[in-house]
Design a protein around this motif. Structure first.
Motif, PDB file in Angstrom:
ATOM      1  N   GLY A 112      42.239  36.400  29.992  1.00  0.00           N
ATOM      2  CA  GLY A 112      43.664  36.395  30.295  1.00  0.00           C
ATOM      3  C   GLY A 112      44.523  36.289  29.046  1.00  0.00           C
ATOM      4  N   PHE A 113      44.149  35.392  28.136  1.00  0.00           N
ATOM      5  CA  PHE A 113      44.908  35.257  26.892  1.00  0.00           C
ATOM      6  C   PHE A 113      44.774  36.508  26.021  1.00  0.00           C
ATOM      7  CE2 PHE A 113      44.911  30.564  27.627  1.00  0.00           C
ATOM      8  CZ  PHE A 113      46.274  30.377  27.510  1.00  0.00           C
ATOM      9  N   PRO A 144      50.122  44.376  32.821  1.00  0.00           N
ATOM     10  CA  PRO A 144      48.998  43.618  32.238  1.00  0.00           C
ATOM     11  C   PRO A 144      49.345  42.165  31.929  1.00  0.00           C
ATOM     12  CG  PRO A 144      49.930  45.135  30.627  1.00  0.00           C
ATOM     13  CD  PRO A 144      50.550  45.481  31.938  1.00  0.00           C
ATOM     14  N   GLN A 145      50.605  41.877  31.609  1.00  0.00           N
ATOM     15  CA  GLN A 145      50.941  40.497  31.261  1.00  0.00           C
ATOM     16  C   GLN A 145      50.882  39.584  32.488  1.00  0.00           C
ATOM     17  OE1 GLN A 145      54.652  41.244  28.903  1.00  0.00           O
ATOM     18  NE2 GLN A 145      53.515  40.148  27.326  1.00  0.00           N
ATOM     19  N   TYR A 146      51.379  40.070  33.615  1.00  0.00           N
ATOM     20  CA  TYR A 146      51.264  39.270  34.834  1.00  0.00           C
ATOM     21  C   TYR A 146      49.798  39.094  35.218  1.00  0.00           C
ATOM     22  CZ  TYR A 146      56.296  39.623  35.618  1.00  0.00           C
ATOM     23  OH  TYR A 146      57.657  39.524  35.490  1.00  0.00           O
ATOM     24  N   VAL A 174      52.943  35.702  44.683  1.00  0.00           N
ATOM     25  CA  VAL A 174      54.054  36.365  45.375  1.00  0.00           C
ATOM     26  C   VAL A 174      55.265  36.497  44.457  1.00  0.00           C
ATOM     27  CG1 VAL A 174      55.710  36.155  47.269  1.00  0.00           C
ATOM     28  CG2 VAL A 174      53.295  35.680  47.678  1.00  0.00           C
ATOM     29  N   VAL A 175      55.579  35.431  43.728  1.00  0.00           N
ATOM     30  CA  VAL A 175      56.725  35.468  42.824  1.00  0.00           C
ATOM     31  C   VAL A 175      56.489  36.486  41.713  1.00  0.00           C
ATOM     32  CG1 VAL A 175      58.083  34.138  41.167  1.00  0.00           C
ATOM     33  CG2 VAL A 175      57.419  33.114  43.344  1.00  0.00           C
ATOM     34  N   TYR A 176      55.285  36.514  41.153  1.00  0.00           N
ATOM     35  CA  TYR A 176      54.982  37.482  40.099  1.00  0.00           C
ATOM     36  C   TYR A 176      55.090  38.913  40.615  1.00  0.00           C
ATOM     37  CZ  TYR A 176      53.321  33.891  36.837  1.00  0.00           C
ATOM     38  OH  TYR A 176      53.250  32.832  35.968  1.00  0.00           O
ATOM     39  N   ALA A 199      54.321  55.727  36.766  1.00  0.00           N
ATOM     40  CA  ALA A 199      54.016  54.845  37.894  1.00  0.00           C
ATOM     41  C   ALA A 199      53.106  55.524  38.910  1.00  0.00           C
ATOM     42  CB  ALA A 199      55.302  54.392  38.563  1.00  0.00           C
ATOM     43  N   GLN A 200      53.245  56.830  39.072  1.00  0.00           N
ATOM     44  CA  GLN A 200      52.411  57.557  40.026  1.00  0.00           C
ATOM     45  C   GLN A 200      50.965  57.628  39.571  1.00  0.00           C
ATOM     46  OE1 GLN A 200      54.475  61.320  40.355  1.00  0.00           O
ATOM     47  NE2 GLN A 200      55.756  60.616  42.062  1.00  0.00           N
ATOM     48  N   ARG A 201      50.739  57.596  38.286  1.00  0.00           N
ATOM     49  CA  ARG A 201      49.393  57.776  37.758  1.00  0.00           C
ATOM     50  C   ARG A 201      48.732  56.485  37.293  1.00  0.00           C
ATOM     51  NH1 ARG A 201      49.323  62.732  33.629  1.00  0.00           N
ATOM     52  NH2 ARG A 201      47.121  62.180  33.757  1.00  0.00           N
ATOM     53  N   THR A 202      49.507  55.394  37.241  1.00  0.00           N
ATOM     54  CA  THR A 202      48.989  54.142  36.690  1.00  0.00           C
ATOM     55  C   THR A 202      49.105  53.023  37.712  1.00  0.00           C
ATOM     56  OG1 THR A 202      49.824  54.873  34.540  1.00  0.00           O
ATOM     57  CG2 THR A 202      49.087  52.590  34.715  1.00  0.00           C
ATOM     58  N   PRO A 203      48.010  52.356  38.067  1.00  0.00           N
ATOM     59  CA  PRO A 203      48.059  51.253  39.036  1.00  0.00           C
ATOM     60  C   PRO A 203      48.917  50.096  38.536  1.00  0.00           C
ATOM     61  CG  PRO A 203      45.799  51.960  38.609  1.00  0.00           C
ATOM     62  CD  PRO A 203      46.653  52.605  37.562  1.00  0.00           C
ATOM     63  N   GLY A 204      49.342  49.261  39.467  1.00  0.00           N
ATOM     64  CA  GLY A 204      50.174  48.129  39.097  1.00  0.00           C
ATOM     65  C   GLY A 204      49.401  46.984  38.474  1.00  0.00           C
ATOM     66  N   PHE A 205      48.380  46.486  39.184  1.00  0.00           N
ATOM     67  CA  PHE A 205      47.654  45.299  38.744  1.00  0.00           C
ATOM     68  C   PHE A 205      46.151  45.505  38.615  1.00  0.00           C
ATOM     69  CE2 PHE A 205      51.596  43.511  40.253  1.00  0.00           C
ATOM     70  CZ  PHE A 205      51.825  42.442  39.415  1.00  0.00           C
ATOM     71  N   TRP A 206      45.601  46.503  39.295  1.00  0.00           N
ATOM     72  CA  TRP A 206      44.161  46.701  39.251  1.00  0.00           C
ATOM     73  C   TRP A 206      43.867  47.947  38.446  1.00  0.00           C
ATOM     74  CZ3 TRP A 206      40.288  43.572  40.310  1.00  0.00           C
ATOM     75  CH2 TRP A 206      38.996  44.098  40.394  1.00  0.00           C
TER      76      TRP A 206
END
Length: 226
Positions: A112-113, A144-146, A174-176, A199-206
Protein backbone atom coordinates in the motif's frame (compact mmCIF):
# COMPACT_ATOMS: atom_id res chain seq x y z
CA UNK A 1 5.52 -9.33 27.18
CA UNK A 2 4.98 -11.83 29.96
CA UNK A 3 3.60 -9.42 32.54
CA UNK A 4 -0.04 -8.63 31.63
CA UNK A 5 0.11 -5.31 33.43
CA UNK A 6 2.83 -4.16 31.04
CA UNK A 7 1.02 -5.26 27.87
CA UNK A 8 -1.36 -2.29 27.73
CA UNK A 9 -1.58 1.22 29.05
CA UNK A 10 1.48 2.08 26.97
CA UNK A 11 0.17 5.41 25.74
CA UNK A 12 3.58 6.60 24.62
CA UNK A 13 3.61 3.65 22.19
CA UNK A 14 0.17 4.69 20.95
CA UNK A 15 1.45 8.20 20.23
CA UNK A 16 4.75 7.10 18.67
CA UNK A 17 3.31 4.41 16.41
CA UNK A 18 0.37 6.57 15.33
CA UNK A 19 2.70 9.47 14.54
CA UNK A 20 5.09 7.26 12.56
CA UNK A 21 2.44 5.73 10.32
CA UNK A 22 0.58 9.00 9.83
CA UNK A 23 3.85 10.68 8.91
CA UNK A 24 4.62 7.87 6.45
CA UNK A 25 1.19 8.29 4.88
CA UNK A 26 1.65 12.06 4.74
CA UNK A 27 5.08 11.83 3.13
CA UNK A 28 3.95 9.21 0.58
CA UNK A 29 0.57 10.80 -0.19
CA UNK A 30 1.51 14.50 0.12
CA UNK A 31 -1.99 16.00 0.50
CA UNK A 32 -2.64 19.30 -1.26
CA UNK A 33 -6.38 19.77 -1.66
CA UNK A 34 -9.14 19.67 0.96
CA UNK A 35 -10.14 16.32 -0.48
CA UNK A 36 -6.62 15.00 0.04
CA UNK A 37 -6.59 16.18 3.64
CA UNK A 38 -9.95 14.52 4.23
CA UNK A 39 -8.59 11.25 2.85
CA UNK A 40 -5.53 11.44 5.09
CA UNK A 41 -7.62 12.50 8.08
CA UNK A 42 -9.84 9.43 7.85
CA UNK A 43 -6.83 7.16 7.53
CA UNK A 44 -5.25 8.86 10.55
CA UNK A 45 -8.38 8.21 12.63
CA UNK A 46 -8.21 4.54 11.65
CA UNK A 47 -4.54 4.35 12.68
CA UNK A 48 -5.12 6.05 16.04
CA UNK A 49 -8.05 3.71 16.81
CA UNK A 50 -5.90 0.72 15.91
CA UNK A 51 -2.89 1.61 18.04
CA UNK A 52 -5.08 2.70 20.94
CA UNK A 53 -6.30 -0.88 21.21
CA UNK A 54 -2.95 -2.39 20.36
CA UNK A 55 -1.04 -0.60 23.13
CA UNK A 56 -3.47 1.50 25.15
CA UNK A 57 -6.77 -0.13 26.08
CA UNK A 58 -7.81 -3.46 24.46
CA UNK A 59 -11.51 -2.68 24.17
CA UNK A 60 -12.25 -5.51 21.73
CA UNK A 61 -10.62 -8.12 23.94
CA UNK A 62 -12.52 -6.87 27.01
CA UNK A 63 -15.86 -6.88 25.20
CA UNK A 64 -15.27 -10.37 23.80
CA UNK A 65 -13.41 -11.74 26.83
CA UNK A 66 -16.15 -14.19 27.85
CA UNK A 67 -16.52 -15.69 24.38
CA UNK A 68 -12.75 -15.78 23.81
CA UNK A 69 -12.14 -17.55 27.15
CA UNK A 70 -14.73 -20.22 26.29
CA UNK A 71 -13.49 -20.78 22.75
CA UNK A 72 -9.76 -20.66 23.51
CA UNK A 73 -9.16 -21.89 27.06
CA UNK A 74 -5.69 -21.42 28.43
CA UNK A 75 -4.90 -18.38 26.30
CA UNK A 76 -3.90 -15.29 28.27
CA UNK A 77 -5.79 -12.59 26.38
CA UNK A 78 -4.29 -9.90 28.60
CA UNK A 79 -0.91 -10.69 27.09
CA UNK A 80 0.00 -8.51 24.15
CA UNK A 81 0.75 -11.37 21.74
CA UNK A 82 -2.80 -12.70 22.13
CA UNK A 83 -4.12 -9.47 20.67
CA UNK A 84 -3.22 -10.93 17.28
CA UNK A 85 -6.63 -12.56 17.29
CA UNK A 86 -6.51 -14.17 13.87
CA UNK A 87 -3.32 -16.01 14.75
CA UNK A 88 -4.92 -17.23 17.98
CA UNK A 89 -8.20 -18.24 16.33
CA UNK A 90 -6.47 -20.28 13.66
CA UNK A 91 -4.24 -22.12 16.10
CA UNK A 92 -0.90 -20.31 15.73
CA UNK A 93 0.76 -20.57 19.13
CA UNK A 94 4.30 -19.46 18.29
CA UNK A 95 5.47 -15.86 18.02
CA UNK A 96 2.53 -14.13 16.25
CA UNK A 97 4.89 -11.77 14.44
CA UNK A 98 5.96 -14.77 12.34
CA UNK A 99 2.43 -16.05 11.89
CA UNK A 100 0.79 -16.26 8.43
CA UNK A 101 -1.66 -13.42 8.99
CA UNK A 102 1.03 -11.09 10.33
CA UNK A 103 3.34 -11.85 7.42
CA UNK A 104 0.48 -11.32 4.96
CA UNK A 105 -0.36 -8.03 6.67
CA UNK A 106 3.22 -6.86 6.14
CA UNK A 107 2.85 -7.47 2.40
CA UNK A 108 -0.40 -5.52 2.27
CA UNK A 109 0.95 -2.59 4.29
CA UNK A 110 4.23 -2.43 2.36
CA UNK A 111 2.42 -2.75 -0.95
CA UNK A 112 0.00 0.00 0.00
CA UNK A 113 2.76 2.46 0.87
CA UNK A 114 4.65 1.53 -2.30
CA UNK A 115 1.54 2.21 -4.38
CA UNK A 116 1.00 5.57 -2.67
CA UNK A 117 4.56 6.62 -3.44
CA UNK A 118 4.47 5.46 -7.06
CA UNK A 119 1.12 7.07 -7.73
CA UNK A 120 2.12 10.39 -6.17
CA UNK A 121 5.15 10.78 -8.45
CA UNK A 122 2.99 10.36 -11.54
CA UNK A 123 0.16 12.56 -10.30
CA UNK A 124 2.48 15.37 -9.22
CA UNK A 125 4.25 15.39 -12.58
CA UNK A 126 0.95 15.35 -14.45
CA UNK A 127 -0.51 18.20 -12.40
CA UNK A 128 2.64 20.27 -12.88
CA UNK A 129 2.37 19.78 -16.65
CA UNK A 130 -1.39 20.19 -16.87
CA UNK A 131 -1.77 16.63 -18.19
CA UNK A 132 -4.02 13.74 -17.32
CA UNK A 133 -2.14 11.19 -15.20
CA UNK A 134 -2.08 7.93 -17.18
CA UNK A 135 1.45 6.60 -16.58
CA UNK A 136 2.79 4.24 -13.91
CA UNK A 137 0.01 2.89 -11.65
CA UNK A 138 -2.51 5.15 -13.44
CA UNK A 139 -2.03 3.05 -16.55
CA UNK A 140 -3.61 0.14 -14.69
CA UNK A 141 -6.29 1.80 -12.56
CA UNK A 142 -7.80 5.24 -12.09
CA UNK A 143 -7.48 5.52 -8.31
CA UNK A 144 -4.21 3.92 -7.16
CA UNK A 145 -3.84 6.22 -4.16
CA UNK A 146 -7.20 5.25 -2.68
CA UNK A 147 -6.36 1.60 -3.34
CA UNK A 148 -3.06 2.15 -1.52
CA UNK A 149 -4.88 3.35 1.62
CA UNK A 150 -7.28 0.41 1.39
CA UNK A 151 -4.42 -2.10 1.14
CA UNK A 152 -2.75 -0.60 4.21
CA UNK A 153 -5.97 -0.80 6.22
CA UNK A 154 -6.56 -4.41 5.15
CA UNK A 155 -3.02 -5.18 6.30
CA UNK A 156 -3.67 -3.66 9.72
CA UNK A 157 -6.93 -5.59 10.05
CA UNK A 158 -5.14 -8.85 9.30
CA UNK A 159 -2.54 -8.01 11.91
CA UNK A 160 -4.73 -6.69 14.70
CA UNK A 161 -8.51 -6.74 14.10
CA UNK A 162 -10.66 -4.65 16.43
CA UNK A 163 -14.37 -3.96 16.59
CA UNK A 164 -13.82 -0.25 16.01
CA UNK A 165 -11.55 -0.58 12.99
CA UNK A 166 -13.74 -3.33 11.51
CA UNK A 167 -16.67 -0.92 11.79
CA UNK A 168 -14.70 1.99 10.36
CA UNK A 169 -13.34 0.05 7.39
CA UNK A 170 -16.52 -0.33 5.27
CA UNK A 171 -17.55 3.24 6.09
CA UNK A 172 -14.19 4.51 4.87
CA UNK A 173 -14.50 2.41 1.69
CA UNK A 174 -17.83 4.08 0.91
CA UNK A 175 -16.40 7.54 1.58
CA UNK A 176 -13.35 6.84 -0.59
CA UNK A 177 -15.63 5.68 -3.42
CA UNK A 178 -17.59 8.91 -3.18
CA UNK A 179 -14.43 10.99 -3.16
CA UNK A 180 -13.22 9.07 -6.21
CA UNK A 181 -16.45 9.85 -8.07
CA UNK A 182 -16.05 13.55 -7.28
CA UNK A 183 -12.50 13.46 -8.60
CA UNK A 184 -13.73 11.79 -11.76
CA UNK A 185 -16.33 14.50 -12.32
CA UNK A 186 -13.64 17.15 -11.91
CA UNK A 187 -11.33 15.29 -14.30
CA UNK A 188 -14.10 14.93 -16.88
CA UNK A 189 -14.76 18.66 -16.71
CA UNK A 190 -11.06 19.46 -17.11
CA UNK A 191 -9.98 16.92 -19.73
CA UNK A 192 -13.18 16.13 -21.64
CA UNK A 193 -12.83 13.40 -24.28
CA UNK A 194 -9.35 12.44 -23.10
CA UNK A 195 -10.79 11.55 -19.71
CA UNK A 196 -13.74 9.67 -21.22
CA UNK A 197 -11.43 7.56 -23.36
CA UNK A 198 -9.11 6.87 -20.41
CA UNK A 199 -11.98 6.00 -18.05
CA UNK A 200 -13.52 3.60 -20.57
CA UNK A 201 -10.31 1.63 -20.90
CA UNK A 202 -8.96 1.81 -17.34
CA UNK A 203 -10.61 0.20 -14.27
CA UNK A 204 -11.27 2.28 -11.19
CA UNK A 205 -9.84 0.20 -8.35
CA UNK A 206 -9.10 -3.30 -9.65
CA UNK A 207 -6.19 -3.34 -12.12
CA UNK A 208 -6.59 -5.02 -15.46
CA UNK A 209 -3.34 -6.82 -16.26
CA UNK A 210 -3.62 -6.71 -20.03
CA UNK A 211 -1.68 -4.87 -22.67
CA UNK A 212 -4.75 -2.82 -23.52
CA UNK A 213 -5.09 -1.20 -20.11
CA UNK A 214 -4.78 2.56 -19.95
CA UNK A 215 -4.41 4.95 -22.83
CA UNK A 216 -1.41 6.27 -24.65
CA UNK A 217 -0.16 9.63 -23.55
CA UNK A 218 3.12 11.54 -23.40
CA UNK A 219 5.53 9.84 -21.01
CA UNK A 220 5.99 11.89 -17.87
CA UNK A 221 9.46 12.83 -16.79
CA UNK A 222 11.04 10.12 -14.72
CA UNK A 223 8.30 7.57 -15.58
CA UNK A 224 7.81 5.00 -18.27
CA UNK A 225 4.62 3.34 -19.38
CA UNK A 226 4.38 -0.31 -18.35
Amino acid sequence: MNDPSSSYGLWSMVVINSAVFIFFAFSFFKPRSKRDWRTLGMFSAFVVALFTEMYGFPLTIYLLSGWLARQFPGVDFLGHDSGHLLEVMFGWRSNPHFGPFHLLSTLFIGGGFWLLARAWRVLYAAQASGLLATAGPYARLRHPQYLGFILIMVGFLLQWPTLITLTMFPIMIVVYLRLARREERDAAASFGDAWVSYAQRTPGFWPRWTSGAGVSSPTLKGEEHP
